[in-house]
Design an enzyme around this catalytic site. Structure first.
Site, PDB file in Angstrom:
ATOM      1  N   LYS A  34       1.469  -1.271   0.253  1.00 23.81           N
ATOM      2  CA  LYS A  34      -0.094  -0.308  -0.499  1.00 23.81           C
ATOM      3  C   LYS A  34       0.845   1.742   0.012  1.00 23.81           C
ATOM      4  O   LYS A  34       1.431   1.632   0.785  1.00 23.81           O
ATOM      5  CB  LYS A  34      -0.959  -0.227   1.381  1.00 23.81           C
ATOM      6  CG  LYS A  34      -1.468   1.499   1.634  1.00 23.81           C
ATOM      7  CD  LYS A  34      -2.958   1.497   0.447  1.00 23.81           C
ATOM      8  CE  LYS A  34      -3.355   2.986   1.021  1.00 23.81           C
ATOM      9  NZ  LYS A  34      -2.001   3.994   1.180  1.00 23.81           N
TER      10      LYS A  34
ATOM     11  N   CYS B 217      12.254  10.730   8.835  1.00 23.34           N
ATOM     12  CA  CYS B 217      12.424  10.420   9.631  1.00 23.34           C
ATOM     13  C   CYS B 217      13.478  11.298  10.747  1.00 23.34           C
ATOM     14  O   CYS B 217      12.789  10.990  11.948  1.00 23.34           O
ATOM     15  CB  CYS B 217      11.639   9.185   9.873  1.00 23.34           C
ATOM     16  SG  CYS B 217      12.933   8.084   9.196  1.00 23.34           S
TER      17      CYS B 217
ATOM     18  N   GLU C  52       7.772  17.468  15.880  1.00 26.93           N
ATOM     19  CA  GLU C  52       8.266  16.859  14.554  1.00 26.93           C
ATOM     20  C   GLU C  52       7.654  16.922  13.129  1.00 26.93           C
ATOM     21  O   GLU C  52       6.831  17.201  13.047  1.00 26.93           O
ATOM     22  CB  GLU C  52       8.113  14.645  14.000  1.00 26.93           C
ATOM     23  CG  GLU C  52       9.030  14.569  12.446  1.00 26.93           C
ATOM     24  CD  GLU C  52       8.457  13.150  12.711  1.00 26.93           C
ATOM     25  OE1 GLU C  52       9.295  12.495  11.168  1.00 26.93           O
ATOM     26  OE2 GLU C  52       7.572  12.872  12.717  1.00 26.93           O
TER      27      GLU C  52
END
Length: 493
Positions: free
Chosen positions: A187, A297, A397
């Site tokens: 996905k 990340c 973040e």
């Protein structure tokens, strides 16, 4: 080197995919959603959006294929050859894949072509080579007993991957999952399905049986949730936000308790001591903060400076940031492209404004973009100074080209600041005292510590984090643990 117009001409010859891939063929879903070029705002295609019924059909095909044994029981050396062929095909189609990647997410074509696509190919090749080099075990039992320990594929794997490195991060999941004999439902992020769909075609060309790799496109709240809740998926691996990972853990608990392996958020600290090689630290700090538009990340988005070097470092850092070339993703001179979409760019601006309101001094670079670009999707490199641990930006973040700078006096304060986060993905230490670096690295609550560099990784080393950066590891042979089960067979002689 190809010029921007050369890439645009080549792109005009590519037929953009818009159907999901199931059981060896492309199929149009009942519903669609729009895909746009984030750099220009141009509409590209209406992409298939799989619903729960279409997800269920794909799972059934994967289950039937797995149980047939055409892949799960294929001789290891034959699986190896097919995955190596896939790696070769990725390199053969590198320019097309790079174009699709840059078109989808707005990253510079030179990064897509020279980093992302070769990285994905090498990942498949590396795990292919590992297949016939993994052995089962014999336990040390009594002389009249024989205990054999077998590593078996877990079954049907769902891999949900993000938009910042669409093909590269997909390979981190797919390569070890396929190498160990599983069938996989991929996905891709709703914004970036193009290279995943092209990969399915290449896998078929490589001789990987239909049903082994299927690609389900669609929205997270529909397609993703249907995958997470499906009772016949044996394992789910995910890279993305911590918030979404928690949803997948809930879906697992409410369905079949499938193992969920999340690699999630980060707020990595880049600790720079006064005895560091400052010039090298400056260059790498620019890379660690702004590479891939800061949409990484493990981006080193918190710079922790020993106070005595802060004024000098900040001045040079701001000057270096001004030299970053921002522009059209298909311009070979571009070093930084746009963010994934207007909404995300606006969220980044809100985070910057909040930091300024809390007292941060903002150093940003003036954008000078061509008229054909969507100004709302671009954000210049932004440096926030005067930030303390009380600021939201110190913990949040942002996932954009934004770096905060905080000063410290002692080693103990540096470690306390670095660990003062819900995340624990990575950190960097700069010092010429290697003993100090190693001692401090043991005190950092992160999965990877880079010493005198930033964001160090390789396919042969595990990647993952502590705390709310997730658990489990991508890359290296350790990743294989996620996709296999251990079975003991005991014989009384």
């Amino acid at each position: 080197m190809k010029l921007k117009q050369d890439w645009l001409d080549q792109l005009s010859q590519i037929k953009l995919p818009k159907s999901y891939f199931i059981a060896g063929q492309y199929v149009e879903a009942k519903q669609t959603y729009p895909i746009t070029n984030p750099a220009t705002g141009e509409f590209l295609v209406s992409m298939s959006a799989c619903d729960a019924q279409e997800v269920n059909q794909a799972v059934q095909h994967a289950r039937n294929t797995f149980q047939s044994g055409v892949w799960s029981r294929l001789a290891p050396r034959e699986r190896k050859q097919k995955l190596k062929k896939l790696a070769e095909l990725i390199l053969e189609h590198a320019e097309e894949l790079a174009l699709l990647e840059s078109l989808n997410v707005g990253k510079p074509i030179q990064d897509s072509l020279n980093v992302d696509i070769p990285g994905a190919a090498f990942c498949f090749e590396w795990y292919a080579e590992s297949i016939d080099k993994m052995y089962d075990e014999i336990a040390p039992t009594h002389h009249d007993q024989l205990a054999m320990i077998f590593r078996e594929p877990i079954g049907v794997v769902a891999a949900v991957v993000p938009w910042n490195f669409p093909l590269d991060l997909a390979s981190w999941k797919l390569a070890p999952a396929l190498a160990t004999g599983n069938c996989v439902l991929l996905k891709p992020a709703e914004q970036s399905p193009f290279t995943a769909l092209k990969l399915a075609e290449l896998a078929q060309q490589a001789g990987i049986p239909d049903g082994v790799l299927q690609v389900l496109t669609g929205l997270g709240q529909v397609t993703g949730q249907a995958i997470g809740r499906h009772p016949d998926i044996d394992c789910l691996v995910f890279t993305g936000s911590t918030e979404t990972a928690k949803k997948f853990l809930v879906y697992s608990a409410e369905s079949n308790m499938k193992p969920v392996w999340p690699e999630t958020g980060g707020k990595s600290a880049n600790i720079i001591f006064a005895d560091a090689n400052i010039d090298q630290a400056l260059d790498k700090a620019i890379f660690g903060a702004f590479y891939n538009q800061g949409e990484v990340c493990s981006a080193n988005s918190r710079i922790l400076l020993e106070r005595s070097i802060a004024p000098q470092f900040i001045q040079k850092f701001v000057e270096k940031a001004k030299n970053i070339k921002i522009g059209h993703p298909l311009d070979p001179n571009t070093q930084m492209g746009c963010l994934i979409d207007r909404q995300h760019a606006n969220n980044v601006r809100l985070a910057i404004d909040q930091a300024k309101a809390q007292g941060a001094e903002c150093h940003s670079i003036t954008l000078n973009l061509d008229d054909d670009l969507d100004q709302a999707s671009y954000i210049a490199p932004t440096i926030l100074t005067g930030v303390t641990a009380e600021f939201d930006i110190f913990h949040q973040e942002v996932f954009g080209p934004v770096v905060s700078i905080t000063t410290f006096e002692t080693q103990e304060e540096a470690i306390e600041l670095a660990n003062h986060s819900i995340y624990g993905l990575a950190a960097s230490i700069w010092t010429q005292d290697i003993q100090k670096a190693i001692i401090l690295s043991k005190q950092l609550l992160v999965g990877t510590v880079s010493i005198n560099t930033v964001d160090a990784l390789d396919v042969c080393t595990p990647f993952g984090g502590y705390k709310q950066s997730g658990f489990g590891r991508d890359l290296s042979l350790h990743a294989i643990d996620k996709f296999t089960q251990l079975k003991t067979t005991w014989i009384q002689l």
